[in-house]
Design a protein around this motif. Structure first.
Motif, PDB file in Angstrom:
ATOM      1  N   SER A 145       0.834  -1.191   0.000  1.00  0.00           N
ATOM      2  CA  SER A 145       0.000   0.000   0.000  1.00  0.00           C
ATOM      3  C   SER A 145       0.876   1.250   0.000  1.00  0.00           C
ATOM      4  CB  SER A 145      -0.905   0.023   1.235  1.00  0.00           C
ATOM      5  OG  SER A 145      -1.755  -1.098   1.259  1.00  0.00           O
ATOM      6  N   ASP A 146       0.392   2.277  -0.669  1.00  0.00           N
ATOM      7  CA  ASP A 146       1.128   3.532  -0.737  1.00  0.00           C
ATOM      8  C   ASP A 146       1.193   4.183   0.647  1.00  0.00           C
ATOM      9  OD1 ASP A 146       1.391   3.586  -3.674  1.00  0.00           O
ATOM     10  OD2 ASP A 146      -0.785   3.731  -3.603  1.00  0.00           O
ATOM     11  N   ARG A 147       2.332   4.811   0.941  1.00  0.00           N
ATOM     12  CA  ARG A 147       2.501   5.481   2.229  1.00  0.00           C
ATOM     13  C   ARG A 147       3.115   6.857   2.016  1.00  0.00           C
ATOM     14  NH1 ARG A 147       5.821   6.700   6.566  1.00  0.00           N
ATOM     15  NH2 ARG A 147       7.713   6.280   5.381  1.00  0.00           N
ATOM     16  N   LYS A 148       2.410   7.861   2.468  1.00  0.00           N
ATOM     17  CA  LYS A 148       2.914   9.226   2.366  1.00  0.00           C
ATOM     18  C   LYS A 148       3.769   9.566   3.590  1.00  0.00           C
ATOM     19  CE  LYS A 148       0.724  10.157  -1.457  1.00  0.00           C
ATOM     20  NZ  LYS A 148       1.468  10.346  -2.713  1.00  0.00           N
ATOM     21  N   VAL A 149       4.863  10.264   3.350  1.00  0.00           N
ATOM     22  CA  VAL A 149       5.694  10.680   4.482  1.00  0.00           C
ATOM     23  C   VAL A 149       5.005  11.824   5.214  1.00  0.00           C
ATOM     24  CG1 VAL A 149       7.840   9.946   3.416  1.00  0.00           C
ATOM     25  CG2 VAL A 149       7.024  12.281   3.051  1.00  0.00           C
ATOM     26  N   SER A 150       5.230  11.892   6.521  1.00  0.00           N
ATOM     27  CA  SER A 150       4.652  12.966   7.331  1.00  0.00           C
ATOM     28  C   SER A 150       5.463  14.240   7.173  1.00  0.00           C
ATOM     29  CB  SER A 150       4.628  12.549   8.806  1.00  0.00           C
ATOM     30  OG  SER A 150       5.956  12.445   9.309  1.00  0.00           O
ATOM     31  N   SER A 151       4.887  15.342   7.632  1.00  0.00           N
ATOM     32  CA  SER A 151       5.597  16.623   7.546  1.00  0.00           C
ATOM     33  C   SER A 151       6.869  16.613   8.391  1.00  0.00           C
ATOM     34  CB  SER A 151       4.676  17.761   7.999  1.00  0.00           C
ATOM     35  OG  SER A 151       4.193  17.520   9.318  1.00  0.00           O
ATOM     36  N   ASP A 152       6.865  15.861   9.496  1.00  0.00           N
ATOM     37  CA  ASP A 152       8.071  15.771  10.331  1.00  0.00           C
ATOM     38  C   ASP A 152       9.166  14.986   9.622  1.00  0.00           C
ATOM     39  OD1 ASP A 152       6.939  17.218  12.397  1.00  0.00           O
ATOM     40  OD2 ASP A 152       6.119  15.434  13.381  1.00  0.00           O
ATOM     41  N   GLU A 153       8.777  13.935   8.899  1.00  0.00           N
ATOM     42  CA  GLU A 153       9.753  13.134   8.166  1.00  0.00           C
ATOM     43  C   GLU A 153      10.380  13.933   7.037  1.00  0.00           C
ATOM     44  OE1 GLU A 153       8.536   8.507   8.167  1.00  0.00           O
ATOM     45  OE2 GLU A 153       6.967   9.848   7.453  1.00  0.00           O
ATOM     46  N   VAL A 154       9.581  14.767   6.386  1.00  0.00           N
ATOM     47  CA  VAL A 154      10.071  15.569   5.268  1.00  0.00           C
ATOM     48  C   VAL A 154      11.252  16.428   5.685  1.00  0.00           C
ATOM     49  CG1 VAL A 154       9.507  17.513   3.752  1.00  0.00           C
ATOM     50  CG2 VAL A 154       7.921  15.602   3.967  1.00  0.00           C
ATOM     51  N   LYS A 155      11.230  16.935   6.920  1.00  0.00           N
ATOM     52  CA  LYS A 155      12.265  17.845   7.399  1.00  0.00           C
ATOM     53  C   LYS A 155      13.626  17.173   7.528  1.00  0.00           C
ATOM     54  CE  LYS A 155       8.855  20.499  10.043  1.00  0.00           C
ATOM     55  NZ  LYS A 155       8.400  20.885  11.404  1.00  0.00           N
ATOM     56  N   VAL A 156      13.637  15.857   7.715  1.00  0.00           N
ATOM     57  CA  VAL A 156      14.911  15.180   7.961  1.00  0.00           C
ATOM     58  C   VAL A 156      15.340  14.268   6.816  1.00  0.00           C
ATOM     59  CG1 VAL A 156      14.572  15.253  10.454  1.00  0.00           C
ATOM     60  CG2 VAL A 156      13.755  13.274   9.174  1.00  0.00           C
TER      61      VAL A 156
END
Length: 218
Positions: A94-105
């Protein structure tokens, strides 16, 4: 291509299996065509959308239709090698979108899963000042391609609406051009459409990754 993968996916759905394993002759889905990119690697896991995109743009190990029965029931598919059963292969899930916190790192490279190419493509370009602001131009163009039984691989249109471009299989280039010219014969005669041109021997390079969009720097 011969239906065995699709049949396996159908049975997995009917039986509500935990996973559908597809055994093939490679170790999994590669990050690029290993014949063209020798240092390409096997991708550990892909989302359904990522796998579909790679398959559509040329990854031969998968066919997009083979995943259709699995998506609704969120059944993962694992691609494995019959000649190397110890290899873990590629998990399609299943597709999984990264969270906004994950995007930062995350490193920008994390958003890209693979590259795929299509060869022998032709670009059909329709342009003219008489197209600007006129509704239905794109619809007429794609209806012409549909009536000629030509698949449109991708489209692009200038924001000014001065031109619209479609990619078609290279073998259908002249057939597509003729069909579009018939559709716009009045506009061509009146110079509302300046020209219908063909650019042959084009390739499409697709960069695939479900999480590219939110990651700066990709």
């Amino acid at each position: 291509r011969n239906g065995s993968d699709y049949s396996a996916a159908c049975f997995a759905r009917l039986l509500r299996a935990n996973v559908c394993e597809i055994w093939t002759d490679v170790d999994g889905v590669y990050s690029a065509d290993p014949r063209q990119v020798p240092d390409s690697i096997v991708i550990d896991s892909l989302g359904y959308k990522e796998a579909s995109e790679l398959a559509y743009f040329g990854a031969k190990v998968l066919h997009p239709d083979s995943m259709v029965p699995l998506v609704e029931n969120r059944i993962p598919m694992r691609i494995r090698n019959s000649f190397n059963p110890s290899a873990q292969g590629t998990l399609v899930r299943s597709d999984r979108k990264v969270s906004s916190d994950e995007v930062k790192v995350l490193d920008p490279a994390v958003g890209v899963k693979g590259f795929s190419t299509m060869q022998n493509i032709a670009l059909i370009n329709v342009e003219g000042a008489g197209m600007i602001g006129v509704p239905g131009i794109a619809g007429r163009m794609f209806t012409a391609l549909h009536d000629a039984n030509i698949s449109c691989i991708l489209i692009a249109q200038a924001s000014s609406e001065y031109s619209i471009c479609a990619a078609v299989p290279g073998d259908d280039a002249q057939k597509a051009k003729a069909a579009i010219e018939r559709t716009f014969r009045f506009e061509l005669y009146e110079k509302l459409v300046a020209a219908v041109t063909v650019q042959k021997d084009v390739s499409i390079l697709a960069v695939v990754g479900e999480n590219m969009a939110p990651i700066p720097g990709v």
